[in-house]
Design a protein around this motif. Structure first.
Motif, PDB file in Angstrom:
ATOM      1  N   GLY A 152       0.786  -1.230   0.000  1.00  0.00           N
ATOM      2  CA  GLY A 152       0.000   0.000   0.000  1.00  0.00           C
ATOM      3  C   GLY A 152       0.813   1.273   0.000  1.00  0.00           C
ATOM      4  O   GLY A 152       0.322   2.330   0.389  1.00  0.00           O
ATOM      5  N   GLY A 153       2.081   1.202  -0.413  1.00  0.00           N
ATOM      6  CA  GLY A 153       2.914   2.391  -0.479  1.00  0.00           C
ATOM      7  C   GLY A 153       3.349   2.919   0.868  1.00  0.00           C
ATOM      8  O   GLY A 153       3.950   3.978   0.955  1.00  0.00           O
ATOM      9  N   ASN A 154       3.055   2.218   1.919  1.00  0.00           N
ATOM     10  CA  ASN A 154       3.431   2.654   3.273  1.00  0.00           C
ATOM     11  C   ASN A 154       4.822   2.141   3.595  1.00  0.00           C
ATOM     12  O   ASN A 154       5.047   0.931   3.644  1.00  0.00           O
ATOM     13  CB  ASN A 154       2.411   2.121   4.275  1.00  0.00           C
ATOM     14  N   SER A 155       5.757   3.065   3.846  1.00  0.00           N
ATOM     15  CA  SER A 155       7.143   2.656   4.106  1.00  0.00           C
ATOM     16  C   SER A 155       7.295   1.903   5.418  1.00  0.00           C
ATOM     17  O   SER A 155       8.318   1.285   5.674  1.00  0.00           O
ATOM     18  CB  SER A 155       8.061   3.885   4.102  1.00  0.00           C
ATOM     19  N   ASP A 156       6.259   1.993   6.303  1.00  0.00           N
ATOM     20  CA  ASP A 156       6.307   1.247   7.563  1.00  0.00           C
ATOM     21  C   ASP A 156       5.876  -0.201   7.387  1.00  0.00           C
ATOM     22  O   ASP A 156       6.014  -1.003   8.304  1.00  0.00           O
ATOM     23  CB  ASP A 156       5.394   1.912   8.613  1.00  0.00           C
ATOM     24  N   ASN A 157       5.299  -0.520   6.211  1.00  0.00           N
ATOM     25  CA  ASN A 157       4.787  -1.862   5.973  1.00  0.00           C
ATOM     26  C   ASN A 157       5.678  -2.636   5.009  1.00  0.00           C
ATOM     27  O   ASN A 157       5.213  -3.229   4.037  1.00  0.00           O
ATOM     28  CB  ASN A 157       3.350  -1.803   5.423  1.00  0.00           C
ATOM     29  N   THR A 158       6.968  -2.610   5.256  1.00  0.00           N
ATOM     30  CA  THR A 158       7.889  -3.402   4.451  1.00  0.00           C
ATOM     31  C   THR A 158       8.354  -4.612   5.249  1.00  0.00           C
ATOM     32  O   THR A 158       8.321  -4.607   6.485  1.00  0.00           O
ATOM     33  CB  THR A 158       9.122  -2.580   4.048  1.00  0.00           C
ATOM     34  N   ALA A 159       8.794  -5.634   4.533  1.00  0.00           N
ATOM     35  CA  ALA A 159       9.298  -6.836   5.202  1.00  0.00           C
ATOM     36  C   ALA A 159      10.494  -6.491   6.083  1.00  0.00           C
ATOM     37  O   ALA A 159      10.650  -7.045   7.176  1.00  0.00           O
ATOM     38  CB  ALA A 159       9.689  -7.881   4.159  1.00  0.00           C
ATOM     39  N   GLU A 160      11.326  -5.552   5.619  1.00  0.00           N
ATOM     40  CA  GLU A 160      12.517  -5.182   6.381  1.00  0.00           C
ATOM     41  C   GLU A 160      12.146  -4.517   7.700  1.00  0.00           C
ATOM     42  O   GLU A 160      12.769  -4.772   8.732  1.00  0.00           O
ATOM     43  CB  GLU A 160      13.406  -4.254   5.552  1.00  0.00           C
ATOM     44  N   VAL A 161      11.122  -3.657   7.670  1.00  0.00           N
ATOM     45  CA  VAL A 161      10.691  -2.973   8.893  1.00  0.00           C
ATOM     46  C   VAL A 161      10.119  -3.981   9.887  1.00  0.00           C
ATOM     47  O   VAL A 161      10.440  -3.955  11.082  1.00  0.00           O
ATOM     48  CB  VAL A 161       9.659  -1.872   8.576  1.00  0.00           C
ATOM     49  N   PHE A 162       9.269  -4.884   9.395  1.00  0.00           N
ATOM     50  CA  PHE A 162       8.698  -5.892  10.284  1.00  0.00           C
ATOM     51  C   PHE A 162       9.794  -6.798  10.853  1.00  0.00           C
ATOM     52  O   PHE A 162       9.764  -7.156  12.035  1.00  0.00           O
ATOM     53  CB  PHE A 162       7.651  -6.733   9.545  1.00  0.00           C
ATOM     54  N   ALA A 163      10.758  -7.172  10.026  1.00  0.00           N
ATOM     55  CA  ALA A 163      11.843  -8.035  10.496  1.00  0.00           C
ATOM     56  C   ALA A 163      12.676  -7.327  11.565  1.00  0.00           C
ATOM     57  O   ALA A 163      13.066  -7.940  12.567  1.00  0.00           O
ATOM     58  CB  ALA A 163      12.733  -8.462   9.330  1.00  0.00           C
ATOM     59  N   ALA A 164      12.937  -6.041  11.365  1.00  0.00           N
ATOM     60  CA  ALA A 164      13.717  -5.285  12.344  1.00  0.00           C
ATOM     61  C   ALA A 164      12.974  -5.200  13.678  1.00  0.00           C
ATOM     62  O   ALA A 164      13.571  -5.363  14.750  1.00  0.00           O
ATOM     63  CB  ALA A 164      14.012  -3.881  11.812  1.00  0.00           C
ATOM     64  N   ARG A 165      11.679  -4.956  13.619  1.00  0.00           N
ATOM     65  CA  ARG A 165      10.884  -4.889  14.846  1.00  0.00           C
ATOM     66  C   ARG A 165      10.804  -6.255  15.525  1.00  0.00           C
ATOM     67  O   ARG A 165      10.849  -6.358  16.761  1.00  0.00           O
ATOM     68  CB  ARG A 165       9.482  -4.370  14.523  1.00  0.00           C
ATOM     69  N   ALA A 166      10.685  -7.294  14.731  1.00  0.00           N
ATOM     70  CA  ALA A 166      10.626  -8.654  15.290  1.00  0.00           C
ATOM     71  C   ALA A 166      11.946  -9.022  15.943  1.00  0.00           C
ATOM     72  O   ALA A 166      11.971  -9.640  17.018  1.00  0.00           O
ATOM     73  CB  ALA A 166      10.274  -9.657  14.193  1.00  0.00           C
ATOM     74  N   ARG A 167      13.065  -8.630  15.323  1.00  0.00           N
ATOM     75  CA  ARG A 167      14.379  -8.911  15.914  1.00  0.00           C
ATOM     76  C   ARG A 167      14.537  -8.188  17.245  1.00  0.00           C
ATOM     77  O   ARG A 167      15.099  -8.738  18.200  1.00  0.00           O
ATOM     78  CB  ARG A 167      15.499  -8.494  14.950  1.00  0.00           C
ATOM     79  N   GLU A 168      14.049  -6.958  17.312  1.00  0.00           N
ATOM     80  CA  GLU A 168      14.143  -6.195  18.554  1.00  0.00           C
ATOM     81  C   GLU A 168      13.310  -6.854  19.656  1.00  0.00           C
ATOM     82  O   GLU A 168      13.739  -6.929  20.815  1.00  0.00           O
ATOM     83  CB  GLU A 168      13.675  -4.762  18.318  1.00  0.00           C
ATOM     84  N   ALA A 169      12.121  -7.331  19.309  1.00  0.00           N
ATOM     85  CA  ALA A 169      11.283  -8.035  20.284  1.00  0.00           C
ATOM     86  C   ALA A 169      11.979  -9.311  20.755  1.00  0.00           C
ATOM     87  O   ALA A 169      11.934  -9.659  21.944  1.00  0.00           O
ATOM     88  CB  ALA A 169       9.932  -8.368  19.670  1.00  0.00           C
TER      89      ALA A 169
END
Length: 227
Positions: A7-24
């Motif tokens: 949806g063109g949202n830069s917060d909804n990329t696989a890289e962003v989700f992976a980074a947040r998941a790694r932090e968790a």
């Protein structure tokens, strides 16, 4: 969709989700890690890194059998099996062995870790192989690998704070396997000053060292009872 964004949202990329998941994951919040990956996948984001983090979260949350079935179902190709994936295979087999307690299970975990080490040369897989061989009753193989780890530790320059932590923790584990308490304590003291916020790494280190100490104690008790 492999990678990309939704949806063109830069917060909804696989890289962003992976980074947040790694932090968790580093914070020890395994359920959040899993949920973040699940959110990404529901948005149509599918990458091997997200799948890896999902399986690691499941394993750390205690769902080892489920994680192992999903690992086997992925059908990873040989060229995809880097050190992380190979180490995860060993990790899942290790946890299954700890649940079952059979020598053959520890041996399977040891061989998986050893295969990863021989392929990648990573000290992390080497020290895990050494500990699994000890639990499988293969002391000579365990000690030989522990000595290799100490040689690797002396020759390795860590890339960052986390890598430095794992290096010192692996060195401490190798020293413990070889009965060198003084070196184990020195390495642990150095590790303690590193990766302060990485709850996951620290909890895994404590669990591994307790595992070795418990095995040593049981061996000692068995020897006393045999006399």
């Amino acid at each position: 969709m492999e990678g990309g964004k939704v949806g063109g949202n830069s917060d909804n990329t696989a890289e962003v989700f992976a980074a947040r998941a790694r932090e968790a994951l580093r914070a020890g919040n395994y359920l959040l890690c899993y949920d973040l990956v699940d959110q990404a996948q529901q948005l149509g984001l599918q990458t091997r890194r997200l799948q890896y983090l999902s399986l690691l979260a499941l394993a750390n949350a205690g769902s080892t059998e489920f994680a192992w079935r999903r690992y086997c179902a992925l059908g990873l190709k040989d060229e995809e099996l880097d050190e992380d994936w190979l180490a995860l295979q060993g990790r899942l087999l290790k946890d299954l062995a700890l649940a079952g307690g059979e020598r053959r299970d520890f041996l399977a975990a040891a061989q998986a870790y050893l295969g990863a080490f021989r392929q990648t040369g990573g000290y992390f897989t080497a020290i895990n192989a050494a500990t699994m061989y000890l639990l499988a009753g293969e002391a000579s193989a365990s000690y030989a690998l522990a000595r290799e780890v100490l040689e690797l530790a002396a020759a390795t320059r860590p890339a960052d704070d986390t890598d430095h932590y794992y290096l010192r923790a692996s060195e401490a584990e190798a020293a413990l396997l070889l009965g060198d308490g003084a070196r184990c304590r020195r390495s642990l003291a150095e590790a303690d000053a590193l990766a302060r916020g990485n709850v996951h790494a620290r909890s895994r280190t404590r669990a591994q060292l307790r595992l070795i100490c418990r095995h040593r104690s049981e061996e000692h008790t068995s020897e006393l009872q045999s006399h």
